[in-house]
Design a protein around this motif. Sequence first.
Motif, PDB file in Angstrom:
ATOM      1  N   ALA A  82      -5.853  26.334 -69.780  1.00  0.00           N
ATOM      2  CA  ALA A  82      -6.380  25.487 -68.495  1.00  0.00           C
ATOM      3  C   ALA A  82      -7.062  26.669 -67.549  1.00  0.00           C
ATOM      4  O   ALA A  82      -6.316  27.717 -67.153  1.00  0.00           O
ATOM      5  N   VAL A  83      -8.122  26.366 -67.016  1.00  0.00           N
ATOM      6  CA  VAL A  83      -8.922  27.128 -66.083  1.00  0.00           C
ATOM      7  C   VAL A  83      -9.256  26.088 -64.956  1.00  0.00           C
ATOM      8  O   VAL A  83      -9.961  25.142 -65.279  1.00  0.00           O
ATOM      9  N   MET A  84      -8.918  26.422 -63.662  1.00  0.00           N
ATOM     10  CA  MET A  84      -9.350  25.570 -62.589  1.00  0.00           C
ATOM     11  C   MET A  84      -9.328  26.374 -61.201  1.00  0.00           C
ATOM     12  O   MET A  84      -8.655  27.344 -61.185  1.00  0.00           O
ATOM     13  N   PRO A  85      -9.885  25.670 -60.208  1.00  0.00           N
ATOM     14  CA  PRO A  85      -9.683  26.247 -58.924  1.00  0.00           C
ATOM     15  C   PRO A  85      -8.288  26.530 -58.199  1.00  0.00           C
ATOM     16  O   PRO A  85      -7.364  25.706 -58.898  1.00  0.00           O
ATOM     17  N   LEU A 145      -4.026  23.788 -58.594  1.00  0.00           N
ATOM     18  CA  LEU A 145      -2.754  24.109 -59.406  1.00  0.00           C
ATOM     19  C   LEU A 145      -1.681  24.771 -58.213  1.00  0.00           C
ATOM     20  O   LEU A 145      -1.755  25.777 -58.005  1.00  0.00           O
ATOM     21  N   LYS A 146      -0.721  23.867 -58.208  1.00  0.00           N
ATOM     22  CA  LYS A 146       0.489  24.181 -57.323  1.00  0.00           C
ATOM     23  C   LYS A 146       1.300  25.160 -57.849  1.00  0.00           C
ATOM     24  O   LYS A 146       1.640  25.227 -58.954  1.00  0.00           O
ATOM     25  N   GLY A 147       1.782  26.022 -57.118  1.00  0.00           N
ATOM     26  CA  GLY A 147       2.878  27.167 -57.282  1.00  0.00           C
ATOM     27  C   GLY A 147       2.151  28.263 -58.125  1.00  0.00           C
ATOM     28  O   GLY A 147       2.882  29.378 -58.582  1.00  0.00           O
ATOM     29  N   PRO A 159     -10.102  33.243 -57.283  1.00  0.00           N
ATOM     30  CA  PRO A 159     -10.622  31.841 -56.909  1.00  0.00           C
ATOM     31  C   PRO A 159     -10.205  30.920 -58.079  1.00  0.00           C
ATOM     32  O   PRO A 159      -9.989  29.571 -57.843  1.00  0.00           O
ATOM     33  N   PHE A 160     -10.143  31.294 -59.392  1.00  0.00           N
ATOM     34  CA  PHE A 160      -9.836  30.458 -60.405  1.00  0.00           C
ATOM     35  C   PHE A 160      -8.476  30.935 -61.059  1.00  0.00           C
ATOM     36  O   PHE A 160      -8.224  32.096 -61.382  1.00  0.00           O
ATOM     37  N   GLY A 212      -3.242  34.200 -65.418  1.00  0.00           N
ATOM     38  CA  GLY A 212      -3.988  35.340 -65.013  1.00  0.00           C
ATOM     39  C   GLY A 212      -4.923  34.424 -63.958  1.00  0.00           C
ATOM     40  O   GLY A 212      -4.692  33.579 -63.397  1.00  0.00           O
ATOM     41  N   GLY A 213      -6.104  35.185 -63.508  1.00  0.00           N
ATOM     42  CA  GLY A 213      -7.205  34.504 -62.764  1.00  0.00           C
ATOM     43  C   GLY A 213      -8.591  35.162 -62.920  1.00  0.00           C
ATOM     44  O   GLY A 213      -8.528  36.288 -63.760  1.00  0.00           O
TER      45      GLY A 213
END
Length: 215
Positions: free
Chosen positions: A106-109, A113-115, A121-122, A138-139
Amino acid sequence: STGWLLSHQRALASTLALGTGVYYVEEAFGTRGKSESRVPMRYQPVPLDEAYLDCDEFGQHNVMLRMFSLTAIQAFERFGEKNTPVIIEYANDPARMDKMFPFIHAVMPREQLKGSDTDHPFVSVYMDYERRTIVGQGGFYEFPFVVYTWTLPSSSAYGESPGMIALPELKSLQLMSRDSLLASQIAIRPPVGTAFELDRPVNLNPGAINPKAID
């Protein structure tokens, strides 16, 4: 060696056939004895049936939920000891290391994604699907999936392909071809009527002889 050409070709073929093509970009830090300067990035094609995309309010792709499978040994090579005990057990068993396990990437802003504790940024999360366990996190500074689209409707994250645009004409041509074949078959092998009941089928092959067919 970076995989870009293969990824580009598959994404382009998917775009032409299905309207959307996707490949994934991540830092490689070198690979197979090659330095980071020679292989700085790695590109991986993503089949469209694994890609669940979404867009922001400007129509830019910013969410990817990818469902894919890895063998136990592949998962261990990718996530190491972060894997669940079941996958580690299978990876260390030569007879079972090729068993497939499903994962979700899963990759999203970050704000969606809480927590999440990443400063990027992603946010990127890998999860063992069957055991609902996070095995990697990661990010990214930019959305790491390159998305090709042929024509992109404003209400959809997926494009329309030229194949779909031409589909009505293709169906019409197929029906016309079918009717032409039926007409030629009827002209060559027309239905046969007989004045009396036959005790055996009539042989309609070219040059066939049907004895006692005429009284």
